[in-house]
Design a protein around this motif. Structure first.
Motif, PDB file in Angstrom:
ATOM      1  N   GLU A   1     -31.376   6.291  10.720  1.00 50.83           N
ATOM      2  CA  GLU A   1     -31.526   5.046  10.198  1.00 50.83           C
ATOM      3  C   GLU A   1     -32.334   4.584   8.901  1.00 50.83           C
ATOM      4  O   GLU A   1     -31.963   3.937   8.141  1.00 50.83           O
ATOM      5  CB  GLU A   1     -32.102   3.995  11.445  1.00 50.83           C
ATOM      6  N   ASN A   2     -33.307   5.451   8.825  1.00 53.86           N
ATOM      7  CA  ASN A   2     -34.126   5.595   7.388  1.00 53.86           C
ATOM      8  C   ASN A   2     -33.012   5.741   6.213  1.00 53.86           C
ATOM      9  O   ASN A   2     -33.022   5.295   5.234  1.00 53.86           O
ATOM     10  CB  ASN A   2     -35.120   6.297   7.310  1.00 53.86           C
TER      11      ASN A   2
ATOM     12  N   LYS B   1     -32.692   9.057  15.772  1.00 52.65           N
ATOM     13  CA  LYS B   1     -32.265   7.856  15.244  1.00 52.65           C
ATOM     14  C   LYS B   1     -33.312   7.269  14.402  1.00 52.65           C
ATOM     15  O   LYS B   1     -32.693   6.441  13.300  1.00 52.65           O
ATOM     16  CB  LYS B   1     -32.545   6.826  16.894  1.00 52.65           C
ATOM     17  N   GLU B   2     -34.593   7.021  14.314  1.00 59.88           N
ATOM     18  CA  GLU B   2     -35.549   6.618  13.249  1.00 59.88           C
ATOM     19  C   GLU B   2     -35.351   7.387  12.052  1.00 59.88           C
ATOM     20  O   GLU B   2     -35.114   6.287  11.124  1.00 59.88           O
ATOM     21  CB  GLU B   2     -36.833   6.846  13.738  1.00 59.88           C
TER      22      GLU B   2
ATOM     23  N   GLY C   1     -34.505  -0.739  10.274  1.00 63.52           N
ATOM     24  CA  GLY C   1     -35.669  -0.417  10.718  1.00 63.52           C
ATOM     25  C   GLY C   1     -36.436  -1.389   9.807  1.00 63.52           C
ATOM     26  O   GLY C   1     -36.165  -1.564   8.753  1.00 63.52           O
TER      27      GLY C   1
ATOM     28  N   THR D   1     -44.131  -0.275   4.973  1.00 63.30           N
ATOM     29  CA  THR D   1     -42.520  -0.369   5.023  1.00 63.30           C
ATOM     30  C   THR D   1     -42.234  -0.643   3.941  1.00 63.30           C
ATOM     31  O   THR D   1     -42.784  -1.639   3.214  1.00 63.30           O
ATOM     32  CB  THR D   1     -42.066  -1.292   6.404  1.00 63.30           C
TER      33      THR D   1
ATOM     34  N   SER E   1     -35.038   9.913  19.794  1.00 64.86           N
ATOM     35  CA  SER E   1     -35.544   9.059  19.158  1.00 64.86           C
ATOM     36  C   SER E   1     -36.015   9.289  17.734  1.00 64.86           C
ATOM     37  O   SER E   1     -35.941   8.263  16.649  1.00 64.86           O
ATOM     38  CB  SER E   1     -36.908   8.761  19.824  1.00 64.86           C
TER      39      SER E   1
ATOM     40  N   GLU F   1     -43.383   2.339  11.455  1.00 66.15           N
ATOM     41  CA  GLU F   1     -44.025   3.160  12.448  1.00 66.15           C
ATOM     42  C   GLU F   1     -43.460   4.546  12.857  1.00 66.15           C
ATOM     43  O   GLU F   1     -44.372   5.382  13.170  1.00 66.15           O
ATOM     44  CB  GLU F   1     -43.916   2.516  13.789  1.00 66.15           C
ATOM     45  N   ALA F   2     -42.292   4.533  12.328  1.00 63.22           N
ATOM     46  CA  ALA F   2     -41.444   5.755  12.704  1.00 63.22           C
ATOM     47  C   ALA F   2     -42.510   7.145  12.069  1.00 63.22           C
ATOM     48  O   ALA F   2     -42.468   7.934  12.877  1.00 63.22           O
ATOM     49  CB  ALA F   2     -40.160   5.836  12.358  1.00 63.22           C
TER      50      ALA F   2
ATOM     51  N   VAL G   1     -42.958   4.790  20.327  1.00 66.67           N
ATOM     52  CA  VAL G   1     -41.750   4.965  19.291  1.00 66.67           C
ATOM     53  C   VAL G   1     -40.824   6.322  19.767  1.00 66.67           C
ATOM     54  O   VAL G   1     -39.658   6.174  19.442  1.00 66.67           O
ATOM     55  CB  VAL G   1     -42.173   4.996  17.868  1.00 66.67           C
TER      56      VAL G   1
END
Length: 289
Positions: A33-34, A29-30, A94, A78, A26, A98-99, A20
């Motif tokens: 996006e959250n 991004k995660e 997402g 999630t 990275s 896992e992030a 991930v």
């Protein structure tokens, strides 16, 4: 022969982090996006030294309830889906859950989060996947995540990170794409304590493009809009006064998510062949729904 071993959770999370979390971008991004998925209207991204020493994301989204904060750092936890059938109607950026677990496994993380109906915020500190503390604190509605000392406990991986400048360029390119693709969100980007840009968040894609890419591009854009029974496409394409030597200004989004599609890019580039110089690439910002 060696016996088969069941790996402990710490080792599993560090291995999963490699899938991930490839680089600081990275993580950005995660986390961003959250924030988008949490219906934020204002997101601040702050980095230091290419994100290696600090990545700080602050949003005014829904926040995480106090009782769910621990779960947020568990693998495959999630709020986006409940069962496999939900994947057929997924609209979030997402969904794997896992992030946060992966990020926390290879860095030092502090989260401060609060929902609108809670009186106090919750502060959680995790180092290398281990919970250090969880306490009530003051805070606004939304979530603040501070990621520091990336890969401090996996030095071999930190060694393979690129220079601060290269990692910063990757993060900047990513934030540019996220901000242009989400013009209704006000983005503020800070690098080494210097504000790089702040968008208006007024819903105008052309205003976001202007802030990030400049007037020289905006002044040469043509607005397009097309609808069919199967999809719609809207956005802006450049006239033949503006072009680039690489594909970095070819922005394609599907339902708000930035994508790379060689099929779409080749079709668009073919259409430009007759009006821009050879070995040059067009400039466009297109959103397909």
């Amino acid at each position: 022969m060696s016996r088969i071993n069941i790996l402990d959770d710490s080792t599993i999370n560090k291995i999963a982090a490699g899938e991930v979390i490839e680089k600081p971008a990275s993580i950005v991004k995660e986390l961003v996006e959250n924030s988008i998925d949490a219906s934020s209207s204002y997101i601040t991204i702050e980095i230091e030294n290419g994100g290696k020493d600090l990545i700080k994301i602050v949003d005014n989204g829904r926040g995480i309830p106090h009782d769910d904060v621990n779960k947020a750092f568990m693998r495959h936890a999630t709020s986006k889906i409940e069962r496999v059938e939900d994947l057929n109607t997924l609209n979030s950026l997402g969904f794997r859950g896992e992030a946060l677990a992966s990020i926390a496994a290879v860095s030092k993380v502090k989260m401060i989060t609060k929902t609108a109906d809670e009186l106090t915020a919750t502060e959680m500190i995790i180092n290398g996947g281990n919970i250090v503390s969880k306490n009530p604190t003051s805070g606004n509605t939304g979530t603040q995540l501070i990621v520091s000392s990336l890969f401090y406990n996996t030095p071999a991986r930190r060694k393979f990170l690129k220079s601060n400048q290269a990692e910063t360029m990757a993060i900047t390119d990513l934030i540019n794409k996220l901000a242009i693709g989400n013009p209704s969100i006000r983005f503020k980007y800070i690098n080494n304590k210097k504000t790089i840009f702040e968008t208006t968040g007024d819903g105008s894609a052309i205003n976001a493009i202007s802030v990030i890419q400049g007037r020289d591009i905006v002044d040469n854009l043509i607005e397009i809009s097309y609808k069919s029974p199967f999809f719609s496409v809207s956005g802006y394409i450049a006239n033949n006064n503006v072009y680039r030597s690489n594909r970095n200004f070819e922005y394609i989004y599907i339902n708000g998510r930035y994508i790379k599609s060689s099929n779409l890019m080749n079709i668009i580039n073919e259409s430009y062949k007759a009006i821009i110089p050879i070995n040059k690439y067009p400039v466009y910002f297109l959103n397909f729904e």
